[in-house]
Design a protein around this motif. Structure first.
Motif, mmCIF file in Angstrom:
data_model
loop_
_atom_site.group_PDB
_atom_site.id
_atom_site.type_symbol
_atom_site.label_atom_id
_atom_site.label_comp_id
_atom_site.label_asym_id
_atom_site.label_seq_id
_atom_site.Cartn_x
_atom_site.Cartn_y
_atom_site.Cartn_z
ATOM 1 N N VAL A 1 0.836 -1.206 0.000
ATOM 2 C CA VAL A 1 0.000 0.000 0.000
ATOM 3 C C VAL A 1 0.868 1.252 0.000
ATOM 4 O O VAL A 1 0.677 2.160 -0.817
ATOM 5 N N LEU A 2 1.841 1.304 0.918
ATOM 6 C CA LEU A 2 2.517 2.576 1.166
ATOM 7 C C LEU A 2 3.701 2.831 0.243
ATOM 8 O O LEU A 2 4.127 3.974 0.087
ATOM 9 N N PHE B 1 1.673 1.515 -3.898
ATOM 10 C CA PHE B 1 0.359 2.082 -4.239
ATOM 11 C C PHE B 1 -0.608 1.065 -4.816
ATOM 12 O O PHE B 1 -1.254 1.325 -5.812
ATOM 13 N N LEU B 2 -0.665 -0.120 -4.205
ATOM 14 C CA LEU B 2 -1.659 -1.083 -4.663
ATOM 15 C C LEU B 2 -2.715 -1.230 -3.577
ATOM 16 O O LEU B 2 -2.397 -1.288 -2.399
ATOM 17 N N GLY B 3 -3.969 -1.277 -3.986
ATOM 18 C CA GLY B 3 -5.041 -1.418 -3.006
ATOM 19 C C GLY B 3 -5.334 -0.149 -2.242
ATOM 20 O O GLY B 3 -5.677 -0.176 -1.073
ATOM 21 N N ILE B 4 -5.200 1.002 -2.928
ATOM 22 C CA ILE B 4 -5.446 2.278 -2.244
ATOM 23 C C ILE B 4 -6.932 2.465 -1.936
ATOM 24 O O ILE B 4 -7.284 2.985 -0.874
ATOM 25 N N CYS B 5 -7.808 2.020 -2.853
ATOM 26 C CA CYS B 5 -9.250 2.243 -2.649
ATOM 27 C C CYS B 5 -9.750 1.625 -1.337
ATOM 28 O O CYS B 5 -10.313 2.330 -0.511
ATOM 29 N N PHE C 1 -7.923 0.725 1.107
ATOM 30 C CA PHE C 1 -7.102 1.318 2.163
ATOM 31 C C PHE C 1 -7.737 2.622 2.645
ATOM 32 O O PHE C 1 -7.801 2.897 3.835
ATOM 33 N N LEU C 2 -8.249 3.442 1.718
ATOM 34 C CA LEU C 2 -8.893 4.687 2.121
ATOM 35 C C LEU C 2 -10.312 4.432 2.618
ATOM 36 O O LEU C 2 -10.793 5.106 3.520
ATOM 37 N N ALA D 1 -1.366 9.019 5.423
ATOM 38 C CA ALA D 1 -0.766 7.978 4.590
ATOM 39 C C ALA D 1 0.623 8.408 4.131
ATOM 40 O O ALA D 1 1.552 7.600 4.094
#
Lengths: 193, 217
Positions: A20-21, A24-28, A30-31, A178
């Motif tokens: 994620v950090l 940048f995979l799976g941001i949706c 994550f937010l 983030a």
């Protein structure tokens, strides 16, 4: 075949290049799902589970694609496999544990559109991981996702009590946190090399 | 007489709403992964925006064409296969045109397939609306997405490496703000833009209120 040892692959996916950090995979999700610890933890477990199963399935599919010599079908095949895996996992959980199904239920369909799963499959293919390496990579990626999600949820729960300027509330504040978390994870960059 | 005029206004609105009022990135926070991942330079942002717009336009075009033939139960798998086909095409085209760009964007070209923006527009708009309106909507959303990517890309490249599209801006004494091209910079710049927009919206709101109060007194 990639020569990386399994322990390094796990650490790399979970912490050094946290999905994620740093990638940048799976941001949706994550937010979206990080507002409360109570939902973040089951979501994290669901992702770890689906990731590991999807790693096994996409590895098998890739072997088939390579055998048939049709690499241009990779994207279609992967997305179909991931979508079916999620469906399958949903059915299996429903059959064996009603409580677990109720806890994870709403999150499972969300996982299909989680690009972390697709990304994990594509990265594992690009790095030519073997079977065990792919499974460990999937597991590490899931653990990394859960780590980021739970850290974020904990921070956001604390921040609910603080007085934030009105223009920075909501998504902007989440993204700022983030960013700071991401900076902290950069500190792991030299680990294991 | 007035009917065609209002129709034009309506189609214009279908196109324009994607640019600003319903901007997929700044308002709906859709398709965030590529927004954050590939915006470290202006060229990458532009390429990603154009690629996504192309996939969005072509997939929603096909979805709108076949919306009456596809049974409701299998529409999602159908959409996914259509989107994946165009993503595969884009991937091979980019690889053929520029290997450097292909390496820079990496897995994120293939990941257009799980961009929730495209699936969202196919499901929410293209499967219910006529071909013409779908095309306008897809173009508007695509341009809005590209605009958002550029907003991030320009700030990150100028601050992070002191260049604009590869052209040196500040000379050799410029000390690049390296964090901006690294992962944390993406989060911080997007947060910054959201704060700027929220501040702007709040100011508009305040002015409107003040004007109304003045009108009353």
């Amino acid at each position: 075949m990639n020569p990386d040892p399994l322990g390094f692959i796990f650490l790399d996916a979970a912490i050094i290049n946290n999905f994620v950090l740093a990638a940048f995979l799976g941001i949706c999700p994550f937010l979206g799902v990080s507002a409360k610890l109570k939902t973040a933890v089951p979501m994290g477990f669901a992702v770890i589970f689906v990731m590991t199963v999807a790693a096994v399935c996409t590895y098998a599919v890739n072997q088939l694609l390579v055998y048939l010599d049709v690499p241009y079908l990779r994207i279609i095949a992967y997305i179909a496999v991931i979508a079916s895996t999620v469906q399958l996992v949903e059915m299996v959980i429903k059959r064996f544990s009603e409580t677990l199904f109720r806890a994870l239920g709403i999150f499972l369909p969300l996982i299909t559109t989680n690009c972390a799963i697709m990304g994990m499959a594509l990265f594992a293919t690009a790095r030519e991981y073997g079977f065990m390496q792919t499974v460990v990579y999937g597991l590490g990626a899931g653990v990394g996702f859960m780590l980021a999600l739970v850290l974020m949820a904990g921070l956001r729960e604390q921040l609910e009590l603080s007085d934030v300027p009105s223009i920075a509330r909501g998504a902007a504040l989440t993204l700022l946190i983030a960013g700071i978390l991401s900076m902290a994870f950069m500190g792991f960059a030299g680990l294991g090399s | 007489m007035s009917a065609p005029a209002s129709e034009t206004a309506q189609s214009m609105d279908t196109f324009l709403k994607g640019l600003w009022r319903q901007n997929p990135v700044f308002i709906f926070l859709l398709g965030m992964c590529p927004v954050l991942a590939v915006t470290n330079t202006v060229i990458n942002s532009l390429a990603m925006g154009v690629a996504t717009t192309f996939v969005l336009f072509m997939s929603t075009f096909i979805v709108s064409c076949i919306r009456k033939i596809v049974p409701k139960e299998v529409r999602i798998p159908t959409f996914i296969v259509i989107i994946a086909t165009f993503v595969t095409m884009v991937e091979y085209v980019i690889q053929a045109v520029s290997l450097e760009l292909y390496d820079n964007l990496g897995a994120f070209i293939a990941l257009i397939v799980v961009n929730c923006l495209i699936m969202g527009r196919a499901e929410a708009f293209a499967s219910k609306n006529s071909l013409g309106r779908t095309m306008l909507d897809a173009l508007g959303m695509g341009v809005g997405f590209t605009f958002a990517l550029l907003c991030l890309g320009v700030v990150r490249e100028i601050l992070g490496s002191g260049t604009f599209m590869g052209i040196d801006l500040f000379g050799e004494h410029f000390q690049p703000w390296a964090i901006m091209v690294l992962p944390p910079g993406a989060f911080l710049v997007l947060a910054g833009w959201l704060i700027v927009f929220a501040w702007w919206a709040e100011r508009q709101q305040r002015r409107k209120l003040a004007a109304e109060e003045e009108a009353v007194t």
